[in-house]
Design a protein around this motif. Sequence first.
Motif, PDB file in Angstrom:
ATOM      1  N   UNK A   2      15.061  13.315  -4.466  1.00 55.64           N
ATOM      2  CA  UNK A   2      13.585  13.460  -4.200  1.00 55.64           C
ATOM      3  C   UNK A   2      12.695  13.464  -5.304  1.00 55.64           C
ATOM      4  N   UNK A   3      13.157  13.697  -6.680  1.00 58.22           N
ATOM      5  CA  UNK A   3      12.382  13.621  -7.880  1.00 58.22           C
ATOM      6  C   UNK A   3      12.337  12.051  -8.261  1.00 58.22           C
ATOM      7  N   UNK A   4      13.202  11.258  -7.900  1.00 56.18           N
ATOM      8  CA  UNK A   4      13.420   9.967  -8.319  1.00 56.18           C
ATOM      9  C   UNK A   4      12.092   9.049  -8.157  1.00 56.18           C
ATOM     10  N   UNK A   5      11.712   8.215  -9.135  1.00 51.18           N
ATOM     11  CA  UNK A   5      10.564   7.551  -8.977  1.00 51.18           C
ATOM     12  C   UNK A   5      10.944   5.984  -8.453  1.00 51.18           C
ATOM     13  N   UNK A   6      10.408   5.684  -7.512  1.00 53.87           N
ATOM     14  CA  UNK A   6      10.562   4.247  -6.927  1.00 53.87           C
ATOM     15  C   UNK A   6      10.494   3.193  -7.872  1.00 53.87           C
ATOM     16  N   UNK A   7       9.443   3.127  -8.663  1.00 55.68           N
ATOM     17  CA  UNK A   7       9.195   2.340  -9.580  1.00 55.68           C
ATOM     18  C   UNK A   7      10.223   2.244 -10.911  1.00 55.68           C
ATOM     19  N   UNK A   8      10.719   3.352 -11.253  1.00 52.05           N
ATOM     20  CA  UNK A   8      11.568   3.695 -12.441  1.00 52.05           C
ATOM     21  C   UNK A   8      13.313   3.116 -11.709  1.00 52.05           C
ATOM     22  N   UNK A   9      13.285   3.303 -10.510  1.00 49.93           N
ATOM     23  CA  UNK A   9      14.698   2.818 -10.178  1.00 49.93           C
ATOM     24  C   UNK A   9      14.696   1.435  -9.651  1.00 49.93           C
ATOM     25  N   UNK A  10      13.606   0.754 -10.109  1.00 49.80           N
ATOM     26  CA  UNK A  10      13.692  -0.906  -9.926  1.00 49.80           C
ATOM     27  C   UNK A  10      12.706  -1.340  -8.925  1.00 49.80           C
ATOM     28  N   UNK A  11      11.948  -0.490  -8.147  1.00 49.73           N
ATOM     29  CA  UNK A  11      10.866  -1.188  -7.433  1.00 49.73           C
ATOM     30  C   UNK A  11       9.829  -1.763  -8.053  1.00 49.73           C
ATOM     31  N   UNK A  12       9.048  -2.500  -7.378  1.00 44.23           N
ATOM     32  CA  UNK A  12       7.858  -3.177  -7.681  1.00 44.23           C
ATOM     33  C   UNK A  12       6.955  -3.148  -6.334  1.00 44.23           C
ATOM     34  N   UNK A  13       5.976  -3.864  -6.459  1.00 45.31           N
ATOM     35  CA  UNK A  13       5.005  -4.032  -5.437  1.00 45.31           C
ATOM     36  C   UNK A  13       5.373  -4.637  -4.307  1.00 45.31           C
ATOM     37  N   UNK A  14       6.302  -5.651  -4.387  1.00 42.02           N
ATOM     38  CA  UNK A  14       6.795  -6.275  -3.287  1.00 42.02           C
ATOM     39  C   UNK A  14       7.765  -5.513  -2.441  1.00 42.02           C
ATOM     40  N   UNK A  15       8.502  -5.007  -3.295  1.00 40.64           N
ATOM     41  CA  UNK A  15       9.377  -3.995  -2.527  1.00 40.64           C
ATOM     42  C   UNK A  15       8.779  -2.818  -1.898  1.00 40.64           C
ATOM     43  N   UNK A  16       7.606  -2.313  -2.617  1.00 43.56           N
ATOM     44  CA  UNK A  16       6.716  -1.119  -1.957  1.00 43.56           C
ATOM     45  C   UNK A  16       6.440  -1.694  -0.436  1.00 43.56           C
ATOM     46  N   UNK A  17       5.904  -2.845  -0.441  1.00 34.93           N
ATOM     47  CA  UNK A  17       5.441  -3.542   0.761  1.00 34.93           C
ATOM     48  C   UNK A  17       6.546  -3.458   1.880  1.00 34.93           C
ATOM     49  N   UNK A  18       7.846  -3.787   1.539  1.00 32.71           N
ATOM     50  CA  UNK A  18       8.849  -3.593   2.317  1.00 32.71           C
ATOM     51  C   UNK A  18       9.074  -2.365   2.794  1.00 32.71           C
ATOM     52  N   UNK A  19       9.135  -1.320   2.076  1.00 31.51           N
ATOM     53  CA  UNK A  19       9.357   0.150   1.863  1.00 31.51           C
ATOM     54  C   UNK A  19       8.364   0.760   3.016  1.00 31.51           C
ATOM     55  N   UNK A  20       7.050   0.465   2.971  1.00 30.29           N
ATOM     56  CA  UNK A  20       6.024   0.687   3.723  1.00 30.29           C
ATOM     57  C   UNK A  20       6.486   0.150   5.049  1.00 30.29           C
ATOM     58  N   UNK A  21       6.700  -1.200   5.374  1.00 31.45           N
ATOM     59  CA  UNK A  21       6.774  -1.579   6.559  1.00 31.45           C
ATOM     60  C   UNK A  21       8.092  -0.968   7.441  1.00 31.45           C
ATOM     61  N   UNK A  22       9.069  -0.793   6.585  1.00 23.30           N
ATOM     62  CA  UNK A  22      10.356   0.232   7.115  1.00 23.30           C
ATOM     63  C   UNK A  22       9.890   1.409   7.549  1.00 23.30           C
ATOM     64  N   UNK A  23       9.121   2.220   6.796  1.00 27.23           N
ATOM     65  CA  UNK A  23       8.748   3.572   7.074  1.00 27.23           C
ATOM     66  C   UNK A  23       8.035   3.575   8.201  1.00 27.23           C
ATOM     67  N   UNK A  24       7.141   2.282   8.475  1.00 27.37           N
ATOM     68  CA  UNK A  24       6.250   2.181   9.661  1.00 27.37           C
ATOM     69  C   UNK A  24       6.948   2.115  10.708  1.00 27.37           C
ATOM     70  N   UNK A  25       8.146   1.273  10.845  1.00 26.76           N
ATOM     71  CA  UNK A  25       8.904   0.892  11.985  1.00 26.76           C
ATOM     72  C   UNK A  25       9.721   2.166  12.277  1.00 26.76           C
ATOM     73  N   UNK A  26      10.411   2.707  11.299  1.00 27.41           N
ATOM     74  CA  UNK A  26      11.469   3.556  11.895  1.00 27.41           C
ATOM     75  C   UNK A  26      10.826   5.038  11.918  1.00 27.41           C
ATOM     76  N   UNK A  27       9.755   5.386  11.321  1.00 31.70           N
ATOM     77  CA  UNK A  27       9.134   6.774  11.535  1.00 31.70           C
ATOM     78  C   UNK A  27       7.917   6.584  12.145  1.00 31.70           C
ATOM     79  N   UNK A  28       7.447   5.485  12.731  1.00 31.36           N
ATOM     80  CA  UNK A  28       6.307   5.512  13.378  1.00 31.36           C
ATOM     81  C   UNK A  28       4.816   6.239  12.772  1.00 31.36           C
ATOM     82  N   UNK A  29       4.933   5.843  11.548  1.00 31.13           N
ATOM     83  CA  UNK A  29       3.599   6.485  10.913  1.00 31.13           C
ATOM     84  C   UNK A  29       2.971   5.395   9.861  1.00 31.13           C
TER      85      UNK A  29
END
Length: 139
Positions: A112-139
């Motif tokens: 829970x303390x890990x940074x998305x960007x420090x773990x290798x994330x970038x803007x395109x992966x952030x968009x993918x993550x937001x899309x998956x959160x929206x699909x799976x958690x309906x938020x």
Amino acid sequence: MTQEHIREAVVIAREEEQGQTYLCAYIVSDEAVPVPELRAHLAVQLPEYMIPSHFVELEKLPLNNNGKVDRKALPAPEREAYTEAYEAPRDALEAQLATLFAEVLVTGAIGIGDSFFERGGHSLKAVTLVSRIHQQLAV
């Protein structure tokens, strides 16, 4: 702030399993380089998309017969070389989010303390993550 202890560095574009490209920095230094400190230093000088997703410390840069950096001999970064202490998700929602982060980042356990960007994330992966959160958690 300067990084005088870094003797040599090279940054290359690498490709992930999914075909996305990311930047990886290879560093030869006189002492251990704290990656969060290095990222903060670079963030003052560079836009976010130019800051490498991964940093690999080497004893020396591999050279080819012409004395240039042998880019093909540079090792792939270790996905699990993240140095933060792991802190497990505390509830079901955090566990779902950690699973989604790990899937998008193609890595092991995410704390829970890990940074998305420090773990290798970038803007395109952030968009993918937001899309998956929206699909799976309906938020």
